[in-house]
Design a protein around this motif. Structure first.
Motif, short mmCIF file in Angstrom:
data_model
loop_
_atom_site.label_atom_id
_atom_site.label_comp_id
_atom_site.label_asym_id
_atom_site.label_seq_id
_atom_site.Cartn_x
_atom_site.Cartn_y
_atom_site.Cartn_z
N ILE A 89 -4.49 -5.58 2.43
CA ILE A 89 -3.67 -5.75 1.23
C ILE A 89 -3.66 -4.44 0.48
O ILE A 89 -4.72 -3.86 0.21
CB ILE A 89 -4.24 -6.86 0.31
CG1 ILE A 89 -4.61 -8.12 1.11
CG2 ILE A 89 -3.26 -7.15 -0.82
CD1 ILE A 89 -3.46 -8.77 1.82
N ASN A 90 -2.47 -3.94 0.16
CA ASN A 90 -2.41 -2.77 -0.72
C ASN A 90 -1.43 -3.02 -1.86
O ASN A 90 -0.39 -3.66 -1.67
CB ASN A 90 -2.07 -1.49 0.03
CG ASN A 90 -0.65 -1.40 0.51
OD1 ASN A 90 -0.33 -1.86 1.60
ND2 ASN A 90 0.22 -0.78 -0.28
N LEU A 91 -1.82 -2.57 -3.03
CA LEU A 91 -1.01 -2.77 -4.21
C LEU A 91 0.11 -1.74 -4.28
O LEU A 91 -0.03 -0.62 -3.78
CB LEU A 91 -1.86 -2.68 -5.47
CG LEU A 91 -3.07 -3.63 -5.52
CD1 LEU A 91 -3.75 -3.52 -6.88
CD2 LEU A 91 -2.67 -5.06 -5.24
N GLY A 92 1.21 -2.14 -4.92
CA GLY A 92 2.35 -1.26 -5.04
C GLY A 92 2.66 -0.88 -6.47
O GLY A 92 1.99 -1.31 -7.43
N ASP A 93 3.70 -0.09 -6.64
CA ASP A 93 4.04 0.47 -7.95
C ASP A 93 4.49 -0.58 -8.96
O ASP A 93 4.30 -0.40 -10.16
CB ASP A 93 5.11 1.54 -7.80
CG ASP A 93 4.65 2.73 -6.96
OD1 ASP A 93 3.42 2.89 -6.79
OD2 ASP A 93 5.50 3.49 -6.48
N GLN A 94 5.12 -1.67 -8.49
CA GLN A 94 5.51 -2.72 -9.44
C GLN A 94 4.28 -3.31 -10.12
O GLN A 94 4.29 -3.56 -11.34
CB GLN A 94 6.31 -3.82 -8.74
CG GLN A 94 7.75 -3.46 -8.46
CD GLN A 94 8.54 -4.64 -7.94
OE1 GLN A 94 8.24 -5.79 -8.24
NE2 GLN A 94 9.57 -4.36 -7.17
#
Length: 325
Positions: free
Chosen positions: A247-252
């Motif tokens: 799982i990687n977080l994004g800019d939103q």
């Protein structure tokens, strides 16, 4: 105000989080799990999950059909192109400015029901990625295997939204009404071998951050390629671990959480001597939702750093920058 990538901390490895308690009726167990997730999101922006609930047979089948599909001649694969859906050839995108292109080919799939005739959601909320999925004639079971995996991993994403809400001191259902028609785009990926990688300006995919809320990545076992940049500007390997998803977080999410959650720079190059396959589900929100700092993430000491923008407009801008479309 534009979104800028945020490096994670000075981590040297990626945490592994067990999702078994995500399905518990005991709220205390779910909150304890959410606390682990918050630490991973604030310190790294990446984490593995195990006990995610996706059957191994489902994973085996989607890998099998994608190996068969990507082995087809390019002219046949090019028949399955429709806007942002379907096939995308090698070097179509160049996500890292200054590079010569990204050495992978992919196949994009949006939401549709698993059974019956392929039908796109009857909604205008699809925005720039609107339109029905397009499916190849071969392999015959390509659609079934891909949609089985899509719906399985989509369910993991919905559960993660509940845990992210708890991690942000919000009601567990906070994101429910914001993800009714969420922009969940799946992309199967094939990375040709680059064992010597003679040209550093052609990577499997260049250094970047994702622009959605978060990405769920399945990696083929035994083949390393993914790397994450820490705050010391060191590239940390993210090897595939059996039974896990990444799982990687994004800019939103970085915008929404006022940079409490980290959107961390990453890249991938297949330096192995054989082909590598992976599958990413890019999980966003309904396109009409305003992305602005959430009230639990704003204080007098940490004022709001981003202006509101709808998710659809944000995605449109980022895709235009990436693909000039």
């Amino acid at each position: 105000m534009s979104s800028a990538p945020v490096y994670g901390g000075a981590f040297e490895s990626i945490p592994i989080i067990d999702l078994e308690d995500a399905f518990s009726e005991d709220e205390a167990l779910r909150r304890a799990l959410a606390k682990q997730i918050r630490m991973a999101c604030t310190d790294v922006g990446f984490f593995y999950v195990k006990n995610h609930g996706i059957a191994q047979h489902c994973l085996d089948e989607v890998l099998r059909v994608n190996k068969e599909y990507y082995s087809l001649p390019t002219e046949e694969k090019m028949k399955s192109v429709a806007g942002f859906k379907g096939y995308s050839p090698l070097l179509e995108a160049n996500i890292q400015p200054g590079n010569k292109g990204d050495l992978h080919e992919g196949f994009r799939i949006g939401w549709e029901e698993k059974s019956g005739e392929p039908v796109v959601q009857n909604t205008s909320r699809d925005g720039v990625m609107a339109g029905a999925n397009v499916w190849p004639d071969r392999p015959e079971d390509f659609r079934k295997a891909c949609m089985d995996y899509y719906h399985a991993v989509h369910a993991v994403g919905k559960k993660l939204f509940c845990l992210f809400a708890m991690a942000l001191d919000l009601p567990e259902t906070y994101f429910d009404d914001k993800t009714v028609h969420s922009a969940a785009m799946m992309r199967t990926l094939h990375y040709p071998p680059q064992p010597d990688a003679p040209d550093n300006n052609i990577l499997g995919i260049g250094a970047h951050t994702d622009f959605v809320c978060f990405t769920i990545l399945w990696q083929q076992t035994g083949l390393e390629a993914l790397q994450v940049l820490n705050s010391r500007e060191e590239w940390i390997n993210v090897p595939p671990l059996p039974g896990t998803l990444v799982i990687n977080l994004g800019d939103q999410f970085a915008r929404w959480t006022n940079d409490i959650f980290k959107s961390t720079v990453h890249r991938a190059t297949n330096k192995n001597i054989i082909d590598r396959y992976s599958i990413a589900l890019f999980f966003g929100t309904d396109y009409e939702v305003n992305i602005e700092p959430i009230y639990t993430c704003v204080t007098a000491e940490r004022p709001a750093m981003y202006q509101a923008i709808t998710a659809g407009e944000y995605v449109k801008r980022r895709l235009k920058a990436m693909y000039n479309k």
